[in-house]
Design a protein around this motif. Structure first.
Motif, PDB file in Angstrom:
ATOM      1  N   ASP A  65     -19.797 -72.139 -15.675  1.00  0.00           N
ATOM      2  CA  ASP A  65     -18.526 -72.405 -16.347  1.00  0.00           C
ATOM      3  C   ASP A  65     -18.091 -71.210 -17.178  1.00  0.00           C
ATOM      4  O   ASP A  65     -16.906 -70.865 -17.224  1.00  0.00           O
ATOM      5  N   TYR A  66     -19.066 -70.583 -17.842  1.00  0.00           N
ATOM      6  CA  TYR A  66     -18.755 -69.397 -18.651  1.00  0.00           C
ATOM      7  C   TYR A  66     -18.185 -68.288 -17.771  1.00  0.00           C
ATOM      8  O   TYR A  66     -17.160 -67.679 -18.095  1.00  0.00           O
ATOM      9  N   CYS A  67     -18.836 -68.034 -16.635  1.00  0.00           N
ATOM     10  CA  CYS A  67     -18.361 -66.995 -15.718  1.00  0.00           C
ATOM     11  C   CYS A  67     -16.945 -67.284 -15.233  1.00  0.00           C
ATOM     12  O   CYS A  67     -16.128 -66.377 -15.085  1.00  0.00           O
ATOM     13  N   MET A  68     -16.658 -68.547 -14.984  1.00  0.00           N
ATOM     14  CA  MET A  68     -15.347 -68.937 -14.478  1.00  0.00           C
ATOM     15  C   MET A  68     -14.238 -68.731 -15.512  1.00  0.00           C
ATOM     16  O   MET A  68     -13.078 -68.634 -15.152  1.00  0.00           O
ATOM     17  N   GLN A  69     -14.608 -68.664 -16.792  1.00  0.00           N
ATOM     18  CA  GLN A  69     -13.578 -68.637 -17.821  1.00  0.00           C
ATOM     19  C   GLN A  69     -13.416 -67.300 -18.544  1.00  0.00           C
ATOM     20  O   GLN A  69     -12.427 -67.112 -19.248  1.00  0.00           O
ATOM     21  N   VAL A  70     -14.366 -66.377 -18.389  1.00  0.00           N
ATOM     22  CA  VAL A  70     -14.275 -65.138 -19.164  1.00  0.00           C
ATOM     23  C   VAL A  70     -13.709 -63.956 -18.387  1.00  0.00           C
ATOM     24  O   VAL A  70     -13.431 -62.913 -18.964  1.00  0.00           O
ATOM     25  N   GLY A  71     -13.530 -64.087 -17.084  1.00  0.00           N
ATOM     26  CA  GLY A  71     -13.089 -62.954 -16.288  1.00  0.00           C
ATOM     27  C   GLY A  71     -11.621 -62.616 -16.483  1.00  0.00           C
ATOM     28  O   GLY A  71     -10.781 -63.503 -16.589  1.00  0.00           O
ATOM     29  N   ASN A  72     -11.324 -61.317 -16.527  1.00  0.00           N
ATOM     30  CA  ASN A  72      -9.943 -60.850 -16.478  1.00  0.00           C
ATOM     31  C   ASN A  72      -9.512 -60.638 -15.031  1.00  0.00           C
ATOM     32  O   ASN A  72      -8.331 -60.499 -14.728  1.00  0.00           O
ATOM     33  N   ALA A  73     -10.505 -60.588 -14.127  1.00  0.00           N
ATOM     34  CA  ALA A  73     -10.260 -60.496 -12.691  1.00  0.00           C
ATOM     35  C   ALA A  73     -11.502 -61.021 -11.985  1.00  0.00           C
ATOM     36  O   ALA A  73     -12.605 -60.963 -12.524  1.00  0.00           O
ATOM     37  N   TYR A  74     -11.292 -61.526 -10.755  1.00  0.00           N
ATOM     38  CA  TYR A  74     -12.406 -62.103  -9.998  1.00  0.00           C
ATOM     39  C   TYR A  74     -12.473 -61.522  -8.595  1.00  0.00           C
ATOM     40  O   TYR A  74     -11.448 -61.317  -7.939  1.00  0.00           O
ATOM     41  N   VAL A  75     -13.704 -61.265  -8.160  1.00  0.00           N
ATOM     42  CA  VAL A  75     -13.965 -60.815  -6.795  1.00  0.00           C
ATOM     43  C   VAL A  75     -14.848 -61.869  -6.144  1.00  0.00           C
ATOM     44  O   VAL A  75     -15.991 -62.067  -6.554  1.00  0.00           O
ATOM     45  N   ILE A  76     -14.299 -62.571  -5.153  1.00  0.00           N
ATOM     46  CA  ILE A  76     -15.050 -63.616  -4.452  1.00  0.00           C
ATOM     47  C   ILE A  76     -15.555 -63.018  -3.141  1.00  0.00           C
ATOM     48  O   ILE A  76     -14.771 -62.672  -2.263  1.00  0.00           O
ATOM     49  N   VAL A  77     -16.867 -62.907  -3.027  1.00  0.00           N
ATOM     50  CA  VAL A  77     -17.478 -62.202  -1.895  1.00  0.00           C
ATOM     51  C   VAL A  77     -18.092 -63.189  -0.910  1.00  0.00           C
ATOM     52  O   VAL A  77     -18.758 -64.143  -1.320  1.00  0.00           O
ATOM     53  N   TYR A  78     -17.854 -62.939   0.373  1.00  0.00           N
ATOM     54  CA  TYR A  78     -18.569 -63.673   1.420  1.00  0.00           C
ATOM     55  C   TYR A  78     -19.044 -62.666   2.455  1.00  0.00           C
ATOM     56  O   TYR A  78     -18.610 -61.519   2.478  1.00  0.00           O
ATOM     57  N   SER A  79     -19.973 -63.097   3.299  1.00  0.00           N
ATOM     58  CA  SER A  79     -20.451 -62.238   4.374  1.00  0.00           C
ATOM     59  C   SER A  79     -19.749 -62.626   5.666  1.00  0.00           C
ATOM     60  O   SER A  79     -19.678 -63.810   5.997  1.00  0.00           O
ATOM     61  N   ILE A  80     -19.236 -61.640   6.375  1.00  0.00           N
ATOM     62  CA  ILE A  80     -18.546 -61.941   7.629  1.00  0.00           C
ATOM     63  C   ILE A  80     -19.523 -62.460   8.685  1.00  0.00           C
ATOM     64  O   ILE A  80     -19.106 -62.967   9.731  1.00  0.00           O
ATOM     65  N   THR A  81     -20.831 -62.360   8.417  1.00  0.00           N
ATOM     66  CA  THR A  81     -21.850 -62.830   9.364  1.00  0.00           C
ATOM     67  C   THR A  81     -22.322 -64.249   9.049  1.00  0.00           C
ATOM     68  O   THR A  81     -23.165 -64.785   9.768  1.00  0.00           O
ATOM     69  N   GLU A  82     -21.804 -64.852   7.976  1.00  0.00           N
ATOM     70  CA  GLU A  82     -22.213 -66.200   7.584  1.00  0.00           C
ATOM     71  C   GLU A  82     -20.983 -67.047   7.276  1.00  0.00           C
ATOM     72  O   GLU A  82     -20.359 -66.895   6.231  1.00  0.00           O
ATOM     73  N   ARG A  83     -20.649 -67.948   8.179  1.00  0.00           N
ATOM     74  CA  ARG A  83     -19.463 -68.785   7.974  1.00  0.00           C
ATOM     75  C   ARG A  83     -19.617 -69.676   6.747  1.00  0.00           C
ATOM     76  O   ARG A  83     -18.635 -69.962   6.049  1.00  0.00           O
ATOM     77  N   SER A  84     -20.838 -70.109   6.473  1.00  0.00           N
ATOM     78  CA  SER A  84     -21.053 -70.973   5.309  1.00  0.00           C
ATOM     79  C   SER A  84     -20.656 -70.269   4.015  1.00  0.00           C
ATOM     80  O   SER A  84     -20.135 -70.892   3.084  1.00  0.00           O
ATOM     81  N   SER A  85     -20.891 -68.940   3.936  1.00  0.00           N
ATOM     82  CA  SER A  85     -20.524 -68.194   2.725  1.00  0.00           C
ATOM     83  C   SER A  85     -19.003 -68.078   2.611  1.00  0.00           C
ATOM     84  O   SER A  85     -18.461 -68.024   1.504  1.00  0.00           O
ATOM     85  N   PHE A  86     -18.319 -68.041   3.760  1.00  0.00           N
ATOM     86  CA  PHE A  86     -16.850 -68.010   3.778  1.00  0.00           C
ATOM     87  C   PHE A  86     -16.294 -69.334   3.260  1.00  0.00           C
ATOM     88  O   PHE A  86     -15.338 -69.359   2.479  1.00  0.00           O
ATOM     89  N   GLU A  87     -16.911 -70.438   3.673  1.00  0.00           N
ATOM     90  CA  GLU A  87     -16.481 -71.751   3.198  1.00  0.00           C
ATOM     91  C   GLU A  87     -16.747 -71.897   1.703  1.00  0.00           C
ATOM     92  O   GLU A  87     -15.937 -72.483   0.972  1.00  0.00           O
ATOM     93  N   SER A  88     -17.865 -71.362   1.254  1.00  0.00           N
ATOM     94  CA  SER A  88     -18.168 -71.395  -0.187  1.00  0.00           C
ATOM     95  C   SER A  88     -17.146 -70.589  -0.980  1.00  0.00           C
ATOM     96  O   SER A  88     -16.755 -70.979  -2.083  1.00  0.00           O
ATOM     97  N   ALA A  89     -16.711 -69.457  -0.410  1.00  0.00           N
ATOM     98  CA  ALA A  89     -15.709 -68.619  -1.076  1.00  0.00           C
ATOM     99  C   ALA A  89     -14.399 -69.386  -1.249  1.00  0.00           C
ATOM    100  O   ALA A  89     -13.735 -69.286  -2.288  1.00  0.00           O
ATOM    101  N   SER A  90     -14.028 -70.172  -0.239  1.00  0.00           N
ATOM    102  CA  SER A  90     -12.817 -70.991  -0.343  1.00  0.00           C
ATOM    103  C   SER A  90     -12.951 -72.019  -1.457  1.00  0.00           C
ATOM    104  O   SER A  90     -12.003 -72.258  -2.217  1.00  0.00           O
ATOM    105  N   GLU A  91     -14.139 -72.624  -1.572  1.00  0.00           N
ATOM    106  CA  GLU A  91     -14.371 -73.597  -2.635  1.00  0.00           C
ATOM    107  C   GLU A  91     -14.287 -72.948  -4.015  1.00  0.00           C
ATOM    108  O   GLU A  91     -13.749 -73.528  -4.964  1.00  0.00           O
TER     109      GLU A  91
END
Length: 299
Positions: free
Chosen positions: A147-173
């Protein structure tokens, strides 16, 4: 444009081994609630930074190649939080940002926060990159730290691996969570498809990443941390996205003119034709929007 990884003289990179959480709000057994407003600094400030603090230094400048200097002389400092599943390459991106060589990365296993000054379009900006999402995830206070990480950023980089679809779905969440928690704030969010060099193992197409960015109204870029491909462009793009939301239209137009001078004639022509056609064609307008999602120099 090159990344200076040499350590020169007394200028040392400030690395912080833990998330800069205010000491007065370390969670106790009966205190798991995160103070949403009282310790959420305004855009451009760090919880560990106070206006007028002269103690901030960096290893070296990361320059975009422009020689025009910042006339304001004011120091700008922002938190950039890396989000994403374990193993997608967040730490590798952070190490490249910090100028840490791959052979030396094992010496910085306990480090998770890095500070560095970048010179982008002739102006200096200091970024504090927080790679705390996965590091703290296994601890008892998982929800509080996230929760702290979600609220203190001035910018966010959401990273997923193009080799793992599950990480892409997590990025969307994660993008949905940010929209819910920070919906009233105009904060930059960049969706990053890492490991683009692993072509044969690809599970997420480039078009899917762009479509996701268009749907969730964020920027998109594919990187390869192992080849350092597009990593410089990513962090410079973060700086540009912050400035576009923070500064006046006149200041941004001036920076934009500097950036445009570096573009090739072909790219300028394509940009002009896209805008011209999009004015009279709604389908083309959507297509242009899809293209612009990976242009980190525009909103």
């Amino acid at each position: 444009m090159t990344l200076n990884t040499e350590r020169e003289g007394k200028a040392t990179l400030r690395r912080r081994a833990s998330t800069p959480i205010p000491s007065s709000h370390q969670p106790g057994p009966r205190d798991r609630e995160l103070p949403v407003d009282s310790h959420h600094p305004p855009l451009g400030q760090s919880a560990s930074y106070q206006p007028g603090d002269k103690s901030i230094h960096s290893l070296a400048n990361w320059s975009s190649g422009s020689e025009e200097s910042d006339s304001s002389g004011a120091e700008c400092l922002y938190r950039v939080v890396l989000l994403g599943d374990h193993g997608v390459g967040k730490s590798s991106l952070a190490n490249i940002f910090a100028g840490i060589q791959e052979k030396d990365a094992h010496n910085y296993i306990e480090e998770d926060t890095y500070e560095r000054t970048l010179t982008v379009d002739g102006e200096e900006t200091t970024l504090i990159v927080m790679d705390t999402w996965a590091t703290e995830k296994q601890e008892e206070d998982e929800n509080w730290v996230q929760d702290y990480c979600m609220q203190v950023g001035n910018a966010y980089v959401i990273v997923y691996s193009i080799t793992e679809r599950s990480s892409f779905e997590s990025a969307s969440e994660l993008r949905i969570q940010l929209r819910r928690l920070r919906q009233a704030e105009n904060i930059p969010i960049i969706l990053v498809g890492n490991k683009s060099d692993l072509v044969r193992c690809r599970e997420v197409a480039v078009e899917e990443g762009r479509a996701c960015a268009v749907v969730f109204d964020c920027k998109f870029i594919e990187t390869s941390a192992s080849l350092h491909h597009n990593v410089h462009e990513l962090f410079e793009g973060i700086v540009r996205q912050i400035r576009l939301r923070r500064d006046s239209k006149e200041a941004n137009e001036r920076r934009r003119s500097i950036y445009k001078r570096k573009e090739s004639v072909t790219k300028k022509a394509r940009r002009f034709l896209d805008r011209l056609v999009a004015k009279n064609n709604k389908k083309m307008a959507r297509k242009v929007r899809s293209k612009s999602c990976h242009d980190l120099a525009v909103l």
